[in-house]
Design a protein around this motif. Structure first.
Motif, PDB file in Angstrom:
ATOM      1  N   ASP A   1       4.105   9.726  10.922  1.00  0.00           N
ATOM      2  CA  ASP A   1       3.488  10.248   9.695  1.00  0.00           C
ATOM      3  C   ASP A   1       4.427  11.122   8.861  1.00  0.00           C
ATOM      4  N   PRO A   2       5.038  12.145   9.447  1.00  0.00           N
ATOM      5  CA  PRO A   2       5.948  12.967   8.631  1.00  0.00           C
ATOM      6  C   PRO A   2       7.193  12.212   8.168  1.00  0.00           C
ATOM      7  N   LEU A   3       7.620  11.205   8.930  1.00  0.00           N
ATOM      8  CA  LEU A   3       8.763  10.388   8.498  1.00  0.00           C
ATOM      9  C   LEU A   3       8.402   9.581   7.258  1.00  0.00           C
ATOM     10  N   ILE A   4       7.177   9.055   7.222  1.00  0.00           N
ATOM     11  CA  ILE A   4       6.709   8.305   6.045  1.00  0.00           C
ATOM     12  C   ILE A   4       6.698   9.209   4.821  1.00  0.00           C
ATOM     13  N   ASP A   5       6.167  10.424   4.987  1.00  0.00           N
ATOM     14  CA  ASP A   5       6.113  11.363   3.855  1.00  0.00           C
ATOM     15  C   ASP A   5       7.517  11.657   3.327  1.00  0.00           C
ATOM     16  N   GLU A   6       8.448  11.902   4.230  1.00  0.00           N
ATOM     17  CA  GLU A   6       9.813  12.228   3.813  1.00  0.00           C
ATOM     18  C   GLU A   6      10.490  11.052   3.116  1.00  0.00           C
ATOM     19  N   VAL A   7      10.386   9.865   3.716  1.00  0.00           N
ATOM     20  CA  VAL A   7      11.082   8.705   3.162  1.00  0.00           C
ATOM     21  C   VAL A   7      10.513   8.303   1.809  1.00  0.00           C
ATOM     22  N   PHE A   8       9.186   8.277   1.674  1.00  0.00           N
ATOM     23  CA  PHE A   8       8.597   7.881   0.397  1.00  0.00           C
ATOM     24  C   PHE A   8       8.964   8.867  -0.710  1.00  0.00           C
ATOM     25  N   ALA A   9       9.030  10.143  -0.378  1.00  0.00           N
ATOM     26  CA  ALA A   9       9.415  11.139  -1.381  1.00  0.00           C
ATOM     27  C   ALA A   9      10.848  10.907  -1.851  1.00  0.00           C
ATOM     28  N   VAL A  10      11.739  10.600  -0.907  1.00  0.00           N
ATOM     29  CA  VAL A  10      13.140  10.365  -1.262  1.00  0.00           C
ATOM     30  C   VAL A  10      13.289   9.044  -2.035  1.00  0.00           C
ATOM     31  N   LEU A  11      12.526   8.021  -1.651  1.00  0.00           N
ATOM     32  CA  LEU A  11      12.562   6.760  -2.410  1.00  0.00           C
ATOM     33  C   LEU A  11      12.175   7.009  -3.866  1.00  0.00           C
ATOM     34  N   LYS A  12      11.123   7.793  -4.053  1.00  0.00           N
ATOM     35  CA  LYS A  12      10.655   8.099  -5.408  1.00  0.00           C
ATOM     36  C   LYS A  12      11.726   8.869  -6.179  1.00  0.00           C
ATOM     37  N   GLN A  13      12.337   9.862  -5.544  1.00  0.00           N
ATOM     38  CA  GLN A  13      13.378  10.664  -6.196  1.00  0.00           C
ATOM     39  C   GLN A  13      14.569   9.811  -6.608  1.00  0.00           C
ATOM     40  N   ASN A  14      14.818   8.737  -5.872  1.00  0.00           N
ATOM     41  CA  ASN A  14      15.953   7.862  -6.178  1.00  0.00           C
ATOM     42  C   ASN A  14      15.558   6.668  -7.044  1.00  0.00           C
ATOM     43  N   HIS A  15      14.347   6.736  -7.627  1.00  0.00           N
ATOM     44  CA  HIS A  15      13.866   5.717  -8.573  1.00  0.00           C
ATOM     45  C   HIS A  15      13.815   4.315  -7.968  1.00  0.00           C
ATOM     46  N   VAL A  16      13.471   4.240  -6.693  1.00  0.00           N
ATOM     47  CA  VAL A  16      13.282   2.945  -6.038  1.00  0.00           C
ATOM     48  C   VAL A  16      11.920   2.389  -6.441  1.00  0.00           C
ATOM     49  N   TYR A  17      11.864   1.099  -6.750  1.00  0.00           N
ATOM     50  CA  TYR A  17      10.603   0.422  -7.096  1.00  0.00           C
ATOM     51  C   TYR A  17       9.746   0.359  -5.827  1.00  0.00           C
ATOM     52  N   ILE A  18       8.572   0.993  -5.865  1.00  0.00           N
ATOM     53  CA  ILE A  18       7.642   0.979  -4.732  1.00  0.00           C
ATOM     54  C   ILE A  18       6.378   0.250  -5.166  1.00  0.00           C
ATOM     55  N   GLY A  19       5.946  -0.757  -4.418  1.00  0.00           N
ATOM     56  CA  GLY A  19       4.756  -1.486  -4.842  1.00  0.00           C
ATOM     57  C   GLY A  19       4.330  -2.556  -3.863  1.00  0.00           C
ATOM     58  N   GLU A  20       3.681  -3.587  -4.403  1.00  0.00           N
ATOM     59  CA  GLU A  20       3.196  -4.705  -3.611  1.00  0.00           C
ATOM     60  C   GLU A  20       3.722  -6.016  -4.179  1.00  0.00           C
ATOM     61  N   ILE A  21       3.950  -6.968  -3.301  1.00  0.00           N
ATOM     62  CA  ILE A  21       4.262  -8.340  -3.714  1.00  0.00           C
ATOM     63  C   ILE A  21       3.177  -9.236  -3.120  1.00  0.00           C
ATOM     64  N   PHE A  22       2.575 -10.071  -3.966  1.00  0.00           N
ATOM     65  CA  PHE A  22       1.403 -10.861  -3.552  1.00  0.00           C
ATOM     66  C   PHE A  22       1.857 -12.268  -3.154  1.00  0.00           C
ATOM     67  N   THR A  23       1.837 -12.527  -1.856  1.00  0.00           N
ATOM     68  CA  THR A  23       2.406 -13.771  -1.341  1.00  0.00           C
ATOM     69  C   THR A  23       1.408 -14.918  -1.258  1.00  0.00           C
ATOM     70  N   HIS A  24       0.101 -14.599  -1.218  1.00  0.00           N
ATOM     71  CA  HIS A  24      -0.973 -15.610  -1.152  1.00  0.00           C
ATOM     72  C   HIS A  24      -0.936 -16.442   0.129  1.00  0.00           C
ATOM     73  N   LEU A  25      -0.206 -15.996   1.141  1.00  0.00           N
ATOM     74  CA  LEU A  25      -0.140 -16.795   2.366  1.00  0.00           C
ATOM     75  C   LEU A  25      -1.468 -16.825   3.114  1.00  0.00           C
ATOM     76  N   GLY A  26      -2.349 -15.888   2.816  1.00  0.00           N
ATOM     77  CA  GLY A  26      -3.666 -15.909   3.429  1.00  0.00           C
ATOM     78  C   GLY A  26      -4.589 -16.942   2.824  1.00  0.00           C
ATOM     79  N   PHE A  27      -4.176 -17.502   1.680  1.00  0.00           N
ATOM     80  CA  PHE A  27      -4.955 -18.542   1.002  1.00  0.00           C
ATOM     81  C   PHE A  27      -4.235 -19.865   1.230  1.00  0.00           C
ATOM     82  N   ARG A  28      -4.667 -20.598   2.217  1.00  0.00           N
ATOM     83  CA  ARG A  28      -3.915 -21.781   2.648  1.00  0.00           C
ATOM     84  C   ARG A  28      -3.823 -22.859   1.580  1.00  0.00           C
ATOM     85  N   ASP A  29      -4.766 -22.859   0.636  1.00  0.00           N
ATOM     86  CA  ASP A  29      -4.741 -23.888  -0.411  1.00  0.00           C
ATOM     87  C   ASP A  29      -3.842 -23.498  -1.572  1.00  0.00           C
TER      88      ASP A  29
END
Length: 559
Positions: free
Chosen positions: A511-539
């Protein structure tokens, strides 16, 4: 291993140490050949009753084995017309007997070991043995049919792979004295493409912490065990395995960098006991705080005859050790993309099995083939993020990738098939282990430009940047996915930080490692988000992946 030939079910291990038969006569006069014929006759009892009766010919199995071996020895020097034998009364049956004998041998998972030998010696012995088996089969076949064969197929008639074993004095505390005499794998030779058929094709259960060191229940010895010493990321691991799981052990050569003899003389960070006959049917780990060694133990049993067990236990130990050092383990994929324009970006995707991490990279590779000059793989399954001087860096753990064939573009498995290991290729959840990156790339720092969660369950398209760190951390920690049956789960599932290999077991450290890393990612202007792969939709998974890859490529192209 003292036996010249170890047979168990469909496993065969040949010991090249000492004298090796140098001719057909020597081979056929050996106890190894005699014992194998005896096993084959016994096998025919259930496989082909007619052929079994022909082999016995009103004799006991032992007497039949003796008479058949005598006949085969005569056949290598005489013509059929010069030999008196009841078996020659039906040459068609004898030819079938020889053909099925050859098939019986080939259907085994065949490996070889050789002690205290150079790689050149091992390869020479293995090549000689393979040529000898193939030549003997052809000689017997041609003698019985009375003519030369017109079509020759250069099959891997000997072994699928072989290793050299060396006694090394590891720097282990006295507590681990039971491991001191177990030989280390020094070199590995793979006859690729290597096809392996493990008894299981998925992993079930969880890796759980235990209160006592499993070394106290270790039942192995130097005759039945060997050690694959390797580097997992920056850590040194000694993976001890029972010989019945030699297929999994040898397959590690395509995944983890084999350690040098000099490195084997050091104290390991991690120890894995794979195939321990403790009768517990468990997959557990323990932290030896006194010696700072993480110890994993996987109980002997048919279910663990699947590469995912040895791989994931090893990675769990790595992740636990790295969290102790303040590094955040990432279950995902990380690549450096270099465009033809010279622009380079580090792309990290995170998610549990089947979320679409590797698939998104493959879709990007296919879509951007005209624009992308190079894709450098840092990790394909497990890596970590750590902070140095206020900058977040990614590092990997593996030099290869263990991937579901169904998740890859149809042509991808064949691109590197000459170096790959295929597991149960004709079954559901078939897998391939293929080399991905040199160790010096995997174990160095890499800048991160994008860090996305692979979402395979929502119907949104492309990618979404998340500005609110709390919202982002909640999504990543929830670890939600549509499980597709690659493990024991099916349907919507949730796993803490999408990583059941360490972080889930030690959430209070993670938990504290996540807090530290995400804060540093944000400070370094890293794109944080989601990518929608649709692999759960077999069709719709192909179209969804394509749209996601399109947005990913646009991000990489943007200055």
């Amino acid at each position: 291993m003292k036996e010249k030939l170890y047979l168990k079910n469909d496993l065969a291990i040949i010991n090249y140490t000492g004298d090796i038969p140098k001719s057909n006569a020597e081979l056929m006069n050996s106890s190894v050949f005699h014992n194998f014929i005896h096993v084959y006759i016994d096998y025919l009892r259930d496989f082909d009753e007619t052929l079994y009766r022909y082999a016995l010919n009103h004799r006991s199995p032992r007497e039949a084995c003796f008479e058949i071996c005598k006949l085969l020895r005569m056949l290598i020097v005489l013509k059929c017309e010069e030999i008196e034998s009841d078996y020659l009364n039906d040459k068609g049956k004898l030819a079938q007997f020889i053909e099925e004998l050859y098939n019986f041998w080939k259907h085994h998972q065949r490996f070889a070991v050789m002690e205290n030998a150079t790689s050149a010696m091992v390869m020479a012995a293995d090549t000689t043995f393979s040529n000898q088996i193939r030549a003997l089969y052809r000689l017997l076949e041609e003698k019985i049919q009375g003519r030369s064969t017109r079509v020759y197929r250069q099959l891997q008639a000997g072994t699928n792979a072989c290793v050299s074993l060396k006694k090394i004095a590891p720097k282990l505390p006295e507590l681990y004295a039971a491991l001191h005499e177990i030989p280390f794998i020094d070199t590995v030779t793979l006859r690729t493409p290597l096809l392996i058929y493990p008894k299981s094709n998925k992993r079930i259960g969880m890796f759980t912490e235990r209160d006592t060191n499993p070394i106290h229940e270790f039942s192995g010895n130097q005759e039945e065990w060997m050690c694959y010493p390797c580097k997992i990321g920056s850590l040194l691991a000694f993976i001890y395995l029972h010989r019945d799981y030699i297929a999994s052990g040898i397959s590690l050569a395509n995944l983890f960098e084999l350690a040098t003899v000099e490195e084997c003389g050091k104290k390991p960070d991690l120890i894995c006991l794979f195939g321990n006959e403790d009768g517990k049917d468990q997959t557990t780990f323990y932290h030896d705080v006194q010696h700072d060694i993480w110890v994993g133990c996987v109980s002997y049993g048919p279910l663990i005859d699947y590469f995912g067990y040895i791989k994931k236990m090893s990675l769990t130990l790595h992740n636990l050790a790295m969290m102790q050092k303040g590094w955040l383990p990432i279950h995902g994929a990380f690549v450096n993309i270099t465009l033809r324009s010279g622009l380079k970006k580090g792309i990290m995707l995170m998610g549990d099995s089947g979320a679409g991490k590797s698939e998104s990279i493959e879709a990007l590779r296919a879509l951007g083939k005209e624009k992308i000059r190079k894709i450098e793989v840092v990790f394909d399954d497990m890596g970590s993020i750590h902070v140095e001087d206020g900058i977040p860096y990614g590092q990997g753990t593996e030099i290869g990738a263990f991937i579901r064939l169904d998740d890859l573009d149809k042509g991808t498995p064949y691109r590197d098939m000459d170096r790959s290991i295929f597991m149960n290729p004709d079954s559901a959840n078939a897998r391939v282990i293929t080399p991905a990156a040199p160790y010096d790339v995997v174990a160095q720092n890499h800048r991160i430009d994008l860090f996305c969660y692979a979402n395979n369950y929502d119907d949104q398209i492309g990618m979404r940047e998340i500005e609110d760190l709390e919202e982002a951390k909640a999504i990543y920690k929830e670890g939600k996915r549509m499980a597709l049956g690659t493990t024991q789960e099916i349907g919507i599932s949730k796993t803490y930080f999408a990583n059941p290999f360490g972080p889930m077991q030690k959430q209070e450290i993670c938990d504290p490692l996540i807090d530290e890393v995400f804060a540093v990612l944000k400070q370094n202007h890293v794109y944080i988000g989601e990518i929608f792969t649709h692999l759960g939709f077999r069709d719709d998974n192909t179209d969804g992946l394509k749209k996601a890859a399109e947005e990913l490529l646009r991000f990489i192209e943007a200055d």
